[in-house]
Design an enzyme around this catalytic site. Sequence first.
Site, mmCIF file in Angstrom:
data_model
loop_
_atom_site.group_PDB
_atom_site.id
_atom_site.type_symbol
_atom_site.label_atom_id
_atom_site.label_comp_id
_atom_site.label_asym_id
_atom_site.label_seq_id
_atom_site.Cartn_x
_atom_site.Cartn_y
_atom_site.Cartn_z
ATOM 1 C CG HIS A 163 -2.072 0.918 1.127
ATOM 2 N ND1 HIS A 163 -1.982 2.269 1.348
ATOM 3 C CD2 HIS A 163 -3.353 0.672 0.777
ATOM 4 C CE1 HIS A 163 -3.170 2.819 1.156
ATOM 5 N NE2 HIS A 163 -4.024 1.876 0.807
ATOM 6 C CG ASP A 210 -8.417 -4.232 -2.823
ATOM 7 O OD1 ASP A 210 -7.613 -3.291 -2.922
ATOM 8 O OD2 ASP A 210 -9.652 -4.092 -2.915
HETATM 9 C C1 SDX Z 1 -6.244 0.124 -2.829
HETATM 10 O O1 SDX Z 1 -4.553 4.635 -1.914
HETATM 11 C C2 SDX Z 1 -5.430 3.975 -1.293
HETATM 12 O O2 SDX Z 1 -5.810 4.288 -0.193
HETATM 13 C C3 SDX Z 1 -5.991 2.797 -2.049
HETATM 14 C C4 SDX Z 1 -6.994 1.947 -1.297
HETATM 15 C C5 SDX Z 1 -8.276 2.691 -1.017
HETATM 16 O O3 SDX Z 1 -8.993 2.293 -0.084
HETATM 17 O O4 SDX Z 1 -8.596 3.627 -1.785
HETATM 18 O O5 SDX Z 1 -6.440 1.507 -0.074
HETATM 19 C C6 SDX Z 1 -7.396 0.730 -2.114
HETATM 20 O O6 SDX Z 1 -5.992 0.485 -3.939
HETATM 21 C C7 SDX Z 1 -5.389 -0.881 -2.112
HETATM 22 C C8 SDX Z 1 -4.161 -1.351 -2.964
HETATM 23 C C9 SDX Z 1 -4.658 -2.422 -3.938
HETATM 24 N N1 SDX Z 1 -3.601 -2.788 -4.890
HETATM 25 C C10 SDX Z 1 -2.963 -3.949 -4.855
HETATM 26 O O7 SDX Z 1 -3.150 -4.795 -3.962
HETATM 27 C C11 SDX Z 1 -2.007 -4.189 -6.011
HETATM 28 C C12 SDX Z 1 -0.691 -4.754 -5.477
HETATM 29 N N2 SDX Z 1 -0.007 -3.693 -4.717
HETATM 30 C C13 SDX Z 1 0.982 -2.914 -5.440
HETATM 31 O O8 SDX Z 1 0.756 -2.721 -6.801
HETATM 32 C C14 SDX Z 1 1.460 -1.703 -4.646
HETATM 33 O O9 SDX Z 1 1.705 -2.123 -3.369
HETATM 34 C C15 SDX Z 1 0.603 -0.461 -4.604
HETATM 35 C C16 SDX Z 1 0.224 0.016 -5.950
HETATM 36 C C17 SDX Z 1 -0.633 -0.710 -3.802
HETATM 37 C C18 SDX Z 1 1.405 0.632 -3.902
HETATM 38 O O10 SDX Z 1 2.491 0.880 -4.710
HETATM 39 P P1 SDX Z 1 3.544 2.066 -4.334
HETATM 40 O O11 SDX Z 1 3.182 2.737 -3.086
HETATM 41 O O12 SDX Z 1 3.710 2.928 -5.546
HETATM 42 O O13 SDX Z 1 4.826 1.272 -4.001
HETATM 43 P P2 SDX Z 1 5.873 0.768 -5.066
HETATM 44 O O14 SDX Z 1 5.151 0.255 -6.271
HETATM 45 O O15 SDX Z 1 6.884 1.839 -5.251
HETATM 46 O O16 SDX Z 1 6.503 -0.501 -4.312
HETATM 47 C C19 SDX Z 1 7.519 -0.294 -3.340
HETATM 48 C C20 SDX Z 1 8.362 -1.548 -3.437
HETATM 49 C C21 SDX Z 1 8.769 -1.900 -4.878
HETATM 50 O O17 SDX Z 1 10.013 -2.577 -4.822
HETATM 51 P P3 SDX Z 1 11.381 -1.702 -5.174
HETATM 52 O O18 SDX Z 1 11.123 -1.021 -6.522
HETATM 53 O O19 SDX Z 1 11.548 -0.728 -4.051
HETATM 54 O O20 SDX Z 1 12.465 -2.749 -5.270
HETATM 55 O O21 SDX Z 1 7.596 -2.693 -2.968
HETATM 56 C C22 SDX Z 1 7.429 -3.616 -4.037
HETATM 57 C C23 SDX Z 1 7.735 -2.895 -5.331
HETATM 58 O O22 SDX Z 1 8.249 -3.796 -6.304
HETATM 59 N N3 SDX Z 1 6.036 -4.045 -3.994
HETATM 60 C C24 SDX Z 1 5.623 -5.295 -4.141
HETATM 61 C C25 SDX Z 1 4.217 -5.224 -4.023
HETATM 62 N N4 SDX Z 1 3.836 -3.964 -3.799
HETATM 63 C C26 SDX Z 1 4.975 -3.235 -3.786
HETATM 64 N N5 SDX Z 1 6.281 -6.464 -4.367
HETATM 65 C C27 SDX Z 1 5.504 -7.583 -4.457
HETATM 66 N N6 SDX Z 1 4.146 -7.589 -4.350
HETATM 67 C C28 SDX Z 1 3.480 -6.434 -4.127
HETATM 68 N N7 SDX Z 1 2.148 -6.445 -4.000
#
Ligand code: SDX
Length: 437
Positions: A313, A371
């Site tokens: 998140h 989710d």
């Molecule tokens: C919702 O904003 C909100 O409040 C949203 C929400 C709401 O109520 O409105 O809470 C609802 O959207 C919840 C999130 C649902 N999405 C997912 O579950 C999709 C999977 N999650 C990711 O795509 C990700 O965690 C995000 C999009 C939710 C957040 O991404 P960020 O904050 O932009 O973080 P990032 O992509 O920069 O990740 C940071 C690191 C990365 O590694 P590095 O580049 O630092 O090496 O963490 C890793 C990412 O690769 N990472 C994951 C991961 N999520 C982040 N690695 C594996 N699995 C994951 N799910």
Amino acid sequence: MADSTAPARTVTLTDDATGKSWKLPLISGSTGPDVIDIRKLYGTTGLFTFDPGFTSTAACESRITFIDGDKGILLHRGYPIEQLAEKSDFLEVAYLLQYGELPNTSQKADWVHHITYHTMVHEQLIRFYSGFRRDAHPMAVMCGVVGGLAAFYHDSLDIHDEYQRLVSCHRLIAKLPTLAAMTYKYAMGQPFVYPQNSLSYAENFLYMMFSVPAEPYKINPVLARAMDKIFILHADHEQNASTSTVRLASSSGANPFACMAAGITSLWGPAHGGANEAVLKMLMKIGSKDKVPEIIRRAKDPNDDFRLMGFGHRVYKNYDPRAKIMRETCHEVLRELGITNDPLLETAMEMERIALQDDYFIQKKLYPNVDFYSGIILRAMGFPMSMFTVLFALARTAGWVAHWQEQLREDEQKIGRPRQLYTGATHRDFVELAKRG
Ligand code: SDX
């Protein structure tokens, strides 16, 4: 805004190359990080800030929802989500988001009455559905029909009229369940079911979704309560992507139905509201809990763009408090439905167990989010995966309209118009086709 009697706090910005420096005001909220007020930055320094994805940017002032991502805290107008989920109901939370206080008995009765008597949609709106393919994704239909409300409700489009804005809020909160259920019925080839004013909000939605003319429909109170709780958990979440989309659309003066349709389009993405559908597809593809280690390996592989859907998140760097409540609700619903060993739940719980012990997830502070468990519940309740994000949009409408109202009540109305760091071609003259080589 900040306490005007407190001594002005500032931060100093210095350009090390030129030695120039500027003082910028520092503003405190009631809680959470202080902000550097950069509203005059470009005018005084000629500099922009650069923050793609808004990881460090407060785009507005708000009083609706507060999240402490490190502590896993979520408050709606100061009330913890755990208490609201346990003791309140969705329409009461929608009132709280909108007005800032829990309603008293007469306020609640008045609010529920207005919502109840706006649940029907214009009969000609029904024709919108026949224009869609039956196999269209329900979110594609919802984008169309919610935006289409502006073609019918001309008497509540004036965003500068407080009463018309309130009527639009009533209409949106009331009609989203009706439109969502119609979207499902259309896909199923079953007749639309009209709302029943004698039912509660969640009961009415389940009735419009799952009743058929051929036989009476019996409301299961445990499932109705679970539905209402799921709506509460999705009602609002600060300045998430879809809420920010609604605010940006509203800043141009767009009508409420257009703004909510914009929110729905943004929510659809798998990184946001579409994640609940993506989680279930992921769990079904994994198939069984003994395949979880391979999935965890892939999620950690920097060369593999696979991510654990339902994990991570932007704000929560701790357990999403909604996910804990969702997991408890999941067990309640499966128990009520007599589902004892759901392989999807077993796979999800094994994934959570392994991930929470794994250094990669611990270091990156990746926890289950709202989710991760919701899809398992919704599937058990009979919702097809394609409807999961529609339910998210239905519930989040309460938050969207609250933020829409809050923004329109601000003294200063400014259109949202970010700038950019330009790295494209600088000036050059046109080259005739014959001379292009
Ligand atoms: C919702 O904003 C909100 O409040 C949203 C929400 C709401 O109520 O409105 O809470 C609802 O959207 C919840 C999130 C649902 N999405 C997912 O579950 C999709 C999977 N999650 C990711 O795509 C990700 O965690 C995000 C999009 C939710 C957040 O991404 P960020 O904050 O932009 O973080 P990032 O992509 O920069 O990740 C940071 C690191 C990365 O590694 P590095 O580049 O630092 O090496 O963490 C890793 C990412 O690769 N990472 C994951 C991961 N999520 C982040 N690695 C594996 N699995 C994951 N799910």
